[in-house]
Design an enzyme around this catalytic site. Sequence first.
Site, short mmCIF file in Angstrom:
data_model
loop_
_atom_site.label_atom_id
_atom_site.label_comp_id
_atom_site.label_asym_id
_atom_site.label_seq_id
_atom_site.Cartn_x
_atom_site.Cartn_y
_atom_site.Cartn_z
N THR A 13 0.91 -0.85 -0.34
CA THR A 13 0.17 -0.06 0.07
C THR A 13 0.71 1.14 0.24
O THR A 13 0.28 2.43 -0.15
CB THR A 13 -1.27 -0.18 1.46
OG1 THR A 13 -0.03 -0.10 2.78
CG2 THR A 13 -1.82 -0.74 1.34
N GLY A 14 2.16 1.04 0.08
CA GLY A 14 2.84 2.44 0.61
C GLY A 14 3.22 2.80 -1.52
O GLY A 14 2.83 2.13 -2.55
N VAL A 16 6.27 2.45 -2.86
CA VAL A 16 7.41 1.95 -3.19
C VAL A 16 6.47 0.63 -3.88
O VAL A 16 6.40 0.27 -4.83
CB VAL A 16 8.40 1.35 -2.40
CG1 VAL A 16 9.51 0.37 -2.77
CG2 VAL A 16 9.22 2.83 -2.67
N ARG A 41 -3.13 -2.56 9.39
CA ARG A 41 -4.62 -1.13 9.22
C ARG A 41 -5.35 -0.52 7.44
O ARG A 41 -6.01 -0.86 7.51
CB ARG A 41 -3.98 0.56 9.32
CG ARG A 41 -2.64 0.61 10.33
CD ARG A 41 -2.39 1.79 10.81
NE ARG A 41 -1.24 2.26 10.01
CZ ARG A 41 0.03 1.48 9.91
NH1 ARG A 41 0.11 1.29 11.59
NH2 ARG A 41 1.24 1.19 9.73
N CYS A 127 17.56 5.17 -3.45
CA CYS A 127 17.41 5.79 -4.51
C CYS A 127 18.42 6.57 -5.22
O CYS A 127 18.92 6.82 -6.11
CB CYS A 127 16.40 6.49 -4.91
SG CYS A 127 16.42 7.08 -3.09
N GLN A 154 16.41 15.99 -3.70
CA GLN A 154 15.52 14.54 -3.38
C GLN A 154 14.14 14.93 -2.91
O GLN A 154 13.66 15.59 -2.76
CB GLN A 154 15.97 13.91 -2.25
CG GLN A 154 17.48 13.31 -2.75
CD GLN A 154 18.01 11.95 -1.72
OE1 GLN A 154 19.93 12.31 -1.44
NE2 GLN A 154 17.36 11.58 -1.29
N SER A 157 8.61 12.54 -1.68
CA SER A 157 8.17 11.07 -2.02
C SER A 157 9.49 9.95 -1.73
O SER A 157 9.62 9.12 -1.72
CB SER A 157 7.54 10.21 -3.44
OG SER A 157 8.79 10.38 -5.08
N ARG A 237 16.81 17.74 0.18
CA ARG A 237 15.15 17.33 0.06
C ARG A 237 14.50 19.02 -0.80
O ARG A 237 14.75 19.90 -0.06
CB ARG A 237 14.37 17.58 1.17
CG ARG A 237 13.56 16.83 1.11
CD ARG A 237 12.95 15.52 0.61
NE ARG A 237 12.96 14.50 1.24
CZ ARG A 237 13.97 13.19 1.11
NH1 ARG A 237 13.49 12.09 0.35
NH2 ARG A 237 13.54 12.52 2.37
N HIS A 244 14.79 11.55 -7.68
CA HIS A 244 15.92 12.48 -7.99
C HIS A 244 17.03 12.47 -8.56
O HIS A 244 17.79 12.32 -9.82
CB HIS A 244 16.14 11.38 -6.29
CG HIS A 244 15.76 11.38 -4.97
ND1 HIS A 244 14.53 11.40 -4.92
CD2 HIS A 244 15.97 10.13 -4.02
CE1 HIS A 244 14.14 10.87 -3.99
NE2 HIS A 244 15.08 10.44 -3.44
N ASN A 315 12.75 8.10 -8.45
CA ASN A 315 13.52 7.08 -7.41
C ASN A 315 12.27 6.10 -6.67
O ASN A 315 12.79 5.31 -6.16
CB ASN A 315 13.20 8.72 -5.91
CG ASN A 315 12.01 9.62 -5.85
OD1 ASN A 315 11.89 9.87 -6.42
ND2 ASN A 315 11.26 8.81 -4.78
N1 LIG Z 1 10.97 6.11 -1.53
C1 LIG Z 1 11.57 5.87 -1.88
O1 LIG Z 1 11.95 7.02 -2.79
C2 LIG Z 1 12.02 4.93 -1.68
C3 LIG Z 1 13.49 4.70 -2.47
C4 LIG Z 1 13.84 3.11 -1.97
C5 LIG Z 1 13.92 2.53 -0.45
N2 LIG Z 1 12.65 2.75 -0.30
C6 LIG Z 1 12.86 1.91 0.70
O2 LIG Z 1 11.26 1.03 0.69
C7 LIG Z 1 10.29 0.69 1.62
C8 LIG Z 1 8.90 1.57 1.47
O3 LIG Z 1 8.94 2.97 1.75
P1 LIG Z 1 8.48 3.98 1.32
O4 LIG Z 1 7.92 5.14 0.30
O5 LIG Z 1 6.90 2.90 -0.16
O6 LIG Z 1 6.81 3.68 2.28
P2 LIG Z 1 5.39 4.70 2.90
O7 LIG Z 1 4.78 4.69 1.53
O8 LIG Z 1 5.76 4.54 3.68
O9 LIG Z 1 4.92 2.43 2.60
C9 LIG Z 1 5.40 1.40 3.77
C10 LIG Z 1 4.57 0.71 3.73
O10 LIG Z 1 4.89 -0.55 4.34
C11 LIG Z 1 3.82 -0.21 5.50
N3 LIG Z 1 4.09 -0.80 6.80
C12 LIG Z 1 3.78 0.19 7.91
N4 LIG Z 1 4.75 -0.35 8.80
C13 LIG Z 1 3.96 -2.09 8.60
C14 LIG Z 1 4.20 -2.84 9.90
N5 LIG Z 1 4.34 -2.76 10.23
N6 LIG Z 1 4.00 -4.06 9.01
C15 LIG Z 1 3.44 -4.35 7.91
N7 LIG Z 1 3.73 -3.46 6.56
C16 LIG Z 1 4.09 -2.35 7.04
C17 LIG Z 1 2.59 0.07 5.22
O11 LIG Z 1 1.31 -0.56 4.78
P3 LIG Z 1 0.32 0.78 5.89
O12 LIG Z 1 -0.43 0.89 4.01
O13 LIG Z 1 -1.12 -0.29 6.40
O14 LIG Z 1 0.35 1.70 6.94
C18 LIG Z 1 3.14 0.60 3.60
O15 LIG Z 1 2.65 -0.22 2.48
C19 LIG Z 1 11.40 1.93 2.61
O16 LIG Z 1 12.28 0.56 4.12
C20 LIG Z 1 12.08 2.99 2.08
O17 LIG Z 1 13.10 3.46 3.05
C21 LIG Z 1 12.16 4.50 -0.45
#
Ligand SMILES: NC(=O)c1ccc[n+]([C@@H]2O[C@H](COP(=O)([O-])OP(=O)(O)OC[C@H]3O[C@@H](n4cnc5c(N)ncnc54)[C@H](OP(=O)(O)O)[C@@H]3O)[C@@H](O)[C@H]2O)c1
Length: 344
Positions: A13-14, A16, A41, A127, A154, A157, A237, A244, A315
């Site tokens: 749901t996040g 990425v 959730r 990223c 950066q 997102s 940022r 990025h 990214n």
């Molecule tokens: N964004 C980027 O550009 C990017 C790039 C490279 C790497 N990353 C890494 O990729 C990962 C995800 O990033 P994101 O940007 O997608 O973050 P995000 O939008 O905040 O999404 C986080 C995801 O993790 C889930 N989650 C949180 N707590 C959880 C738990 N206790 N059990 C199971 N699922 C849980 C959330 O589910 P809910 O919706 O249910 O809360 C959501 O699906 C992070 O480690 C980040 O550092 C991100």
Amino acid sequence: MRDGYVVAVVGATGAVGRQAVAILEARGFPVRELRLAASGRSAGKRVDGHPVVALSEDVFDGCDIAIFDVPDGVSAEWAPRAAARGAVVIDNSATFLLEPDVPLVIPEINGQRVKDRPRGIVANPNCTTATFLLPLAPLHRAYGLRRVVACSYQSVSGAGQAGTEQLWRELRAAVERGEPLREPLGQAFPHPIALNVLPAVGSVRDGGHTSEEVKAQQESRKILEHPGVEVGITCVRVPTLVGHGVAVHATFDRSPDLEEVREILRTAPGVEVVDEPRSARYPTPLLAAGRDPAYVGRIRLDGAGNLAFFVVADNLRKGAALNAVQIAETLVALEPELRAHARV
Ligand SMILES: NC(=O)c1ccc[n+]([C@@H]2O[C@H](COP(=O)([O-])OP(=O)(O)OC[C@H]3O[C@@H](n4cnc5c(N)ncnc54)[C@H](OP(=O)(O)O)[C@@H]3O)[C@@H](O)[C@H]2O)c1
């Protein structure tokens, strides 16, 4: 090849995770069964029509590949549990990046490394690192990279859904008030990000570096297998949504020839050259958003004798979800009968 693979996306749901689901489908990855998981959730929600369940051990029963797109602590707890159940984990968090027994892979650069995964985990690079290494790796092979000095730009997102929501909320409020905000409207950034730039990404470490800056240096050494390379970067940022950018100034053992550099980059996998600055053709985050390549332009020798260029990649795609799906593609191409743990 098998009749497709059982694939789980954890954190579906996040920011990425949603991309990972879309990219698996768009690239026609051979999925026999797709399982989406997130926190409790999100149980009962749908992503691209697929149901989401709360993360539990059951998600990994009979699972071949588990793509983890969750916060560091969740990966730390659950990735080893998924691997113990027989899934190959591709992890997008920072948890395993620098572990010596976890390969850190950008398929265009070191795809063969996926074969050596004694813990059943393959890490996806940060990223920003992925963005600037795509052009630097082939240049390193040609000229011998000695030092990189860089500054990143950066997008919000990069801080997940919460980062994007904070920027939109602040932009609307700033337009309504007719002036920049003095306080942030969200938890993703400690100051307003709308109409602002923040010269720190991640947590601050010893020596005043941020975690993002330390990662960029150490990941570069690991991926290029070049422990001596010096990387100095300031991560910033900026109020863009996706993409990025990194301004890179690189020193090599042998002086690069600009025409040859352009030719190397034109043929480098995952890289596209956009470099006609006189007609305002150069890479921007809006150009890269929603697309696969790392776009490189402003290629020149700077006033200090370095090769300089500006590179931008999406990214959420090359910096995260696309790279993870490419790792999965590399895994099944090299080992159709995927085993969880392997050591070459
Ligand atoms: N964004 C980027 O550009 C990017 C790039 C490279 C790497 N990353 C890494 O990729 C990962 C995800 O990033 P994101 O940007 O997608 O973050 P995000 O939008 O905040 O999404 C986080 C995801 O993790 C889930 N989650 C949180 N707590 C959880 C738990 N206790 N059990 C199971 N699922 C849980 C959330 O589910 P809910 O919706 O249910 O809360 C959501 O699906 C992070 O480690 C980040 O550092 C991100």
